[in-house]
Each structure stands twice: as structure tokens, then as C-alpha cells.
Design a protein around this motif. Structure first.
Motif, short mmCIF file in Angstrom:
data_model
loop_
_atom_site.label_atom_id
_atom_site.label_comp_id
_atom_site.label_asym_id
_atom_site.label_seq_id
_atom_site.Cartn_x
_atom_site.Cartn_y
_atom_site.Cartn_z
N MET A 1 38.56 40.44 39.19
CA MET A 1 37.95 39.24 39.69
C MET A 1 36.50 39.24 39.22
N LYS A 2 36.06 38.12 38.66
CA LYS A 2 34.70 38.02 38.16
C LYS A 2 33.98 36.88 38.86
N HIS A 3 32.79 37.16 39.38
CA HIS A 3 31.96 36.16 40.04
C HIS A 3 30.70 35.98 39.20
N ILE A 4 30.47 34.77 38.72
CA ILE A 4 29.23 34.48 38.00
C ILE A 4 28.25 33.92 39.02
N ILE A 5 27.15 34.61 39.19
CA ILE A 5 26.18 34.23 40.21
C ILE A 5 25.28 33.10 39.73
N ASN A 6 24.87 33.16 38.50
CA ASN A 6 23.88 32.20 38.03
C ASN A 6 24.27 31.73 36.65
N GLU A 7 25.00 30.63 36.54
CA GLU A 7 25.40 30.12 35.24
C GLU A 7 24.20 29.48 34.57
N GLY A 8 24.36 29.24 33.25
CA GLY A 8 23.32 28.53 32.54
C GLY A 8 23.11 27.17 33.17
N THR A 9 21.90 26.86 33.61
CA THR A 9 21.64 25.63 34.33
C THR A 9 20.82 24.70 33.45
N PHE A 10 20.56 23.51 33.99
CA PHE A 10 19.72 22.56 33.27
C PHE A 10 18.30 23.10 33.25
N GLU A 78 31.79 41.78 38.43
CA GLU A 78 33.19 41.80 38.02
C GLU A 78 33.85 43.05 38.60
N ILE A 79 34.93 42.83 39.33
CA ILE A 79 35.66 43.94 39.93
C ILE A 79 36.93 44.13 39.11
N GLY A 80 37.02 45.26 38.41
CA GLY A 80 38.18 45.57 37.60
C GLY A 80 39.10 46.53 38.33
N LYS A 81 40.09 47.03 37.60
CA LYS A 81 41.03 47.98 38.20
C LYS A 81 40.39 49.31 38.54
N ASP A 82 39.50 49.77 37.64
CA ASP A 82 38.93 51.10 37.84
C ASP A 82 37.41 51.16 37.84
N GLN A 83 36.75 49.98 37.71
CA GLN A 83 35.29 50.00 37.70
C GLN A 83 34.71 48.69 38.21
N LEU A 84 33.47 48.76 38.65
CA LEU A 84 32.70 47.61 39.08
C LEU A 84 31.63 47.38 38.03
N THR A 85 31.60 46.19 37.44
CA THR A 85 30.64 45.85 36.40
C THR A 85 29.75 44.74 36.96
N TYR A 86 28.44 44.88 36.78
CA TYR A 86 27.53 43.87 37.32
C TYR A 86 26.24 43.82 36.51
#
Length: 155
Positions: A1-10, A78-86
Motif C-alpha cells: 500500500m502506498k500513500h502519497i502525502i504531497n503530490e505535485g501541486t499548482f 509505502e508499506i511492502g511485504k517485508d519493508q517500510l519505504t518512506y
């Protein structure tokens, strides 16, 4: 599961490119329409292309404004099967933590703090620094706290 906190904005640059492009298209399109209407839609080759080029430049600026969407440098979790990426901020690098090294995840105000098994504390997300909708904030907190529950059960 991936959460984008701050997408490219105007951003300001993107807005300037879009507004300038729309202005050029409107201005040169109106001039071209008036010119062709007064000349009964007869165009002369070398003299009438400035209006067409103005419209083309306006379209180019609108298309080029997409460059300002910074997707590669998003702040994400991003929560993967074996690691947390942020990534905590756009200027920082991507951090990866194996799920087996996570001891505890807790919420401290607008921050989510991760404690590893070697007792180091890492700030995963700081919602006070970034504009984020409440529903997205709740889903991020929920998924991280569920990860906390699953790591405690497994560990």
C-alpha cells in the motif's frame, strides 16, 4: 500500500505558464480570427504566420507546464511485504526499514514516530508541515497503526 502525502501541486511557475499560454492563445486567436475575417479568409504566406506561431507558443507553454508536477520527489509512505519505504521531505532521500526491525509505531500529535529494535526513533510523517486532507491523514494513520499491530503480533 502506498500513500502519497504531497503530490505535485499548482506551483507559482506552473500557474504562470498556464495563464501566459491561455493569454497567448486567446490574444493571437482573436487577432487571427479578425484578420482572416477582414481579408475574407485569404491568407498571405509570410505575413500572417505570427498569429499562428503565437497560438503554437501558447499551446507549448500549457503543455510545458506539466513539467512542474514533481512526481519523482513526492513525500510518500509505502508499506511492502517485508519493508517500510518512506520519504519525509522532498529534499531528503528515500528511507527503507525492514518490517522485522520495527519495534513500535506511535502517534505524537501531528507526527508519526517509529521506534526500531535498536531504540532509534524516526519520524515517518509530520502532518503539521504538509497540507493533507483529513481523510487521507486518517487512512495513513490507520494503515501505520495496523502495521504496528501486525509487527507486534509477529515479533
Amino acid at each position: 500500500m502506498k500513500h502519497i502525502i504531497n503530490e505535485g501541486t499548482f506551483k507559482r511557475s506552473k500557474t504562470i505558464f498556464i495563464v501566459t499560454g491561455l493569454f497567448l492563445i486567446t490574444l493571437f486567436g482573436y487577432q487571427l480570427y479578425n484578420h482572416l475575417q477582414t481579408d475574407q479568409f485569404v491568407a498571405k504566406f509570410p505575413g500572417d504566420w505570427d498569429k499562428v506561431l503565437g497560438i503554437a507558443i501558447g499551446l507549448f507553454l500549457i503543455i510545458r507546464s506539466r513539467k512542474f508536477n514533481i512526481r519523482a520527489r513526492d513525500i510518500f509512505i509505502e508499506i511492502g511485504k517485508d519493508q517500510l519505504t518512506y520519504r519525509v521531505s522532498r529534499s531528503s532521500s528515500v528511507n527503507k526499514i525492514p518490517l522485522s526491525d520495527i519495534d513500535h509505531i506511535r502517534e505524537n500529535g501531528d507526527k508519526i514516530i517509529l521506534t526500531t529494535k535498536n531504540a532509534s526513533k524516526l519520524t515517518i510523517a509530520d502532518f503539521g508541515q504538509h497540507l493533507i486532507k483529513d481523510d487521507k491523514r486518517k487512512t495513513i494513520k490507520k494503515s501505520l497503526l495496523e502495521l504496528n499491530d501486525s509487527t507486534l503480533k509477529n515479533g
